[in-house]
Enzyme design. Structure first.
Site, PDB file in Angstrom:
ATOM      1  N   ASP A  38     -33.299  27.429 -33.750  1.00  0.00           N
ATOM      2  CA  ASP A  38     -31.971  27.177 -34.304  1.00  0.00           C
ATOM      3  C   ASP A  38     -31.125  28.409 -33.997  1.00  0.00           C
ATOM      4  O   ASP A  38     -31.636  29.533 -34.039  1.00  0.00           O
ATOM      5  CB  ASP A  38     -32.044  26.940 -35.808  1.00  0.00           C
ATOM      6  CG  ASP A  38     -30.695  26.545 -36.398  1.00  0.00           C
ATOM      7  OD1 ASP A  38     -30.000  25.713 -35.782  1.00  0.00           O
ATOM      8  OD2 ASP A  38     -30.334  27.070 -37.473  1.00  0.00           O
ATOM      9  N   GLU A 122     -31.521  22.770 -29.762  1.00  0.00           N
ATOM     10  CA  GLU A 122     -30.464  21.800 -30.052  1.00  0.00           C
ATOM     11  C   GLU A 122     -29.410  21.864 -28.954  1.00  0.00           C
ATOM     12  O   GLU A 122     -29.005  22.943 -28.537  1.00  0.00           O
ATOM     13  CB  GLU A 122     -29.823  22.117 -31.401  1.00  0.00           C
ATOM     14  CG  GLU A 122     -28.902  21.033 -31.918  1.00  0.00           C
ATOM     15  CD  GLU A 122     -28.409  21.303 -33.327  1.00  0.00           C
ATOM     16  OE1 GLU A 122     -27.752  20.426 -33.897  1.00  0.00           O
ATOM     17  OE2 GLU A 122     -28.685  22.399 -33.858  1.00  0.00           O
ATOM     18  N   CYS A 195     -35.503  20.841 -51.970  1.00  0.00           N
ATOM     19  CA  CYS A 195     -35.508  19.395 -51.742  1.00  0.00           C
ATOM     20  C   CYS A 195     -35.659  18.674 -53.080  1.00  0.00           C
ATOM     21  O   CYS A 195     -36.626  18.928 -53.820  1.00  0.00           O
ATOM     22  CB  CYS A 195     -36.648  19.008 -50.793  1.00  0.00           C
ATOM     23  SG  CYS A 195     -36.774  17.223 -50.523  1.00  0.00           S
ATOM     24  N   ASP A 205     -32.008  27.998 -42.073  1.00  0.00           N
ATOM     25  CA  ASP A 205     -32.163  28.125 -40.623  1.00  0.00           C
ATOM     26  C   ASP A 205     -33.587  27.826 -40.168  1.00  0.00           C
ATOM     27  O   ASP A 205     -33.795  27.169 -39.143  1.00  0.00           O
ATOM     28  CB  ASP A 205     -31.740  29.526 -40.170  1.00  0.00           C
ATOM     29  CG  ASP A 205     -30.278  29.819 -40.478  1.00  0.00           C
ATOM     30  OD1 ASP A 205     -29.468  28.873 -40.402  1.00  0.00           O
ATOM     31  OD2 ASP A 205     -29.947  30.972 -40.799  1.00  0.00           O
TER      32      ASP A 205
END
Length: 225
Positions: A38, A122, A195, A205
């Protein structure tokens, strides 16, 4: 050697680029390891196994000196020798920043190619991101596009794989543990989150890099099948 091209930089330095028909590149040993990457502004690259490469921000560090050199250049009479000297000093400073950035990116990309056989990244729309005037200068200083370019050709040299994940893949919003999508994480100020489904505490990240790794391996497995 097929051809040689001589060029001169704005600072007056000469370079020769040589094109060869065949170059033998020493092969690195296989590691059998895969990683997701990332990218960011504070930390330039974050890996799925928690390694973080700081962003030196070369342009920001030299900004005051650039402004000072630019001001001196603007004060010199046109077509004068002093103006040419001031122009060269400014060009050398820009060249230094470029060299610092390139050196750092090369060392970082080479380290990653040495350590991993599969690198998942990405696919970023850097041009679109540059439209954000508040972050454009910082994004340009990161040179994410150049970093990706280096990874790709070095991976090709070493017969390793760079897998690109789609631009719109919500890597930051997904829980890498259970897959729950948390839209609240779209806010860039959220650096750590829990979460609500499985209770895992995520570094924003590292979690994004882990999701990129998982998606990249899924795409690689699907392509192989």
């Amino acid at each position: 050697i097929l051809s040689a091209t001589v060029s001169m930089s704005r600072s007056g330095k000469f370079f020769v680029s040589i094109c060869c028909s065949q170059v033998e590149i020493p092969q690195l040993p296989s590691t059998g390891k895969a990683v997701g990457l990332d990218v960011g502004i504070k930390d330039l690259v974050i890996t799925s196994d928690g390694q973080k490469f700081l962003n030196p921000k070369w342009l920001e560090a030299s900004e005051e000196k650039l402004v000072r050199l630019q001001r001196r250049l603007s004060r010199k009479p046109k077509d004068s020798k002093n103006r040419e000297k001031a122009r060269i000093r400014l060009a050398k400073q820009h060249e230094k920043i470029t060299n610092q950035r390139q050196d750092y990116l090369h060392k970082m990309s080479t380290q990653l190619i040495r350590e991993y056989d599969v690198i998942c990244v990405e696919s970023l729309n850097v041009g679109g991101m540059m439209r954000n005037h508040h972050l454009a200068k910082a994004i340009a200083d990161c040179s994410w596009g150049e970093f990706a370019r280096q990874l790709k050709y070095k991976a090709e040299w070493q017969h390793k794989a760079v897998v690109e994940v789609g631009t719109f893949f919500p890597s930051s919003q997904l829980c890498s543990g259970c897959g729950h999508k948390n839209p609240e994480v779209r806010d860039l100020s959220v650096r750590q989150w829990t979460c609500p489904v499985c209770g895992i505490i995520h570094d924003r990240d590292v979690n994004a890099a882990t999701n990129i790794l998982n998606e990249g391996l899924r795409l690689l497995t699907g392509a192989a099948a």
